[in-house]
Write a protein that holds these residues in place. Structure first.
Motif, PDB file in Angstrom:
ATOM      1  N   THR A 156      25.039  38.686  46.607  1.00  0.00           N
ATOM      2  CA  THR A 156      25.686  38.488  45.307  1.00  0.00           C
ATOM      3  C   THR A 156      25.899  39.826  44.605  1.00  0.00           C
ATOM      4  O   THR A 156      26.976  40.094  44.055  1.00  0.00           O
ATOM      5  N   TYR A 157      24.891  40.687  44.639  1.00  0.00           N
ATOM      6  CA  TYR A 157      25.005  42.006  44.029  1.00  0.00           C
ATOM      7  C   TYR A 157      26.109  42.822  44.696  1.00  0.00           C
ATOM      8  O   TYR A 157      26.962  43.400  44.012  1.00  0.00           O
ATOM      9  N   SER A 160      29.547  41.568  43.859  1.00  0.00           N
ATOM     10  CA  SER A 160      29.925  41.884  42.470  1.00  0.00           C
ATOM     11  C   SER A 160      30.335  43.348  42.323  1.00  0.00           C
ATOM     12  O   SER A 160      31.010  43.710  41.367  1.00  0.00           O
ATOM     13  N   ARG A 161      29.947  44.171  43.284  1.00  0.00           N
ATOM     14  CA  ARG A 161      30.314  45.595  43.298  1.00  0.00           C
ATOM     15  C   ARG A 161      31.486  45.852  44.246  1.00  0.00           C
ATOM     16  O   ARG A 161      31.703  46.959  44.691  1.00  0.00           O
ATOM     17  N   GLN A 162      32.210  44.781  44.571  1.00  0.00           N
ATOM     18  CA  GLN A 162      33.436  44.836  45.376  1.00  0.00           C
ATOM     19  C   GLN A 162      33.200  45.144  46.856  1.00  0.00           C
ATOM     20  O   GLN A 162      34.126  45.549  47.555  1.00  0.00           O
ATOM     21  N   LEU A 187      29.850  32.322  48.259  1.00  0.00           N
ATOM     22  CA  LEU A 187      30.679  32.751  47.137  1.00  0.00           C
ATOM     23  C   LEU A 187      32.076  32.186  47.319  1.00  0.00           C
ATOM     24  O   LEU A 187      32.572  32.115  48.450  1.00  0.00           O
TER      25      LEU A 187
END
Length: 189
Positions: A156-157, A160-162, A187
């Protein structure tokens, strides 16, 4: 966390079909290799057990219609957090592949002279010639039945940072001599 999937056979009255564990990771590879659309989109397999420069083996390597490489790391069981590092390592290697290396990997995968060339196979799969530039981007997919909380947190991290990473969960069912696979993404795609 992934959504649990349940299936019922409804011939006369509903009978629940229970998920079971797929016996071998190789069987999962066979299934996805034979029809990579099970992952949700059109994908052409470039290679299986593709050896990286570090001597590690990528379970399946594919390419989509836009020429983006897809690293598929398969786990038949619960996924521990170290599979994320393994997948990222594969992504770092794939990121360095140029057009010639992509074509060479495919040529090794389809090693008989009667097999289609990369360009012929690409056009047959997607209905268009390969783009002028291959592997401008890549996608990292972990395929597993389950994962631990640390893996979920890390993926997930990163996403979220592409970082183009996701987990595809599959459930395997057997009923009356037939086998079934259901899938869902961690996701949204």
């Amino acid at each position: 966390m992934p959504t649990g999937i349940a299936i019922w056979r409804v011939d006369d009255s509903p009978v629940r079909v229970h998920a079971t564990q797929i016996k071998f990771e190789k069987k999962l590879e066979d299934i996805i290799e034979s029809d990579p659309s099970l992952l949700g989109g059109a994908l052409m397999i470039l290679g299986r057990q593709v050896k990286t420069d570090s001597g590690k083996l990528i379970d399946l390597l594919g390419i989509d219609a836009e020429g983006n490489a897809h690293v598929l790391e398969l786990k038949r069981d619960r996924t521990p957090r170290d599979v994320v590092a393994q997948t990222l390592d594969y992504g770092a290697w794939v990121d360095q592949l140029g057009q010639e290396e992509i074509r060479e990997i495919y040529a090794q995968y389809k090693a008989t002279p009667s097999d289609e060339s990369f360009d012929e196979a690409f056009e047959g799969k997607f209905g268009v010639a390969p783009p002028e530039s291959l592997n401008d981007s890549h996608v990292l997919t972990i395929v597993a039945t389950d994962m631990d909380a640390a893996t979920e947190r890390i993926v997930t991290y990163l996403a979220s940072r592409q970082v183009p990473i996701n987990v595809l969960f599959f459930s395997y069912f057997e009923d009356d001599g037939r086998s079934y696979i259901a899938r869902t993404w961690m996701l949204d795609e």
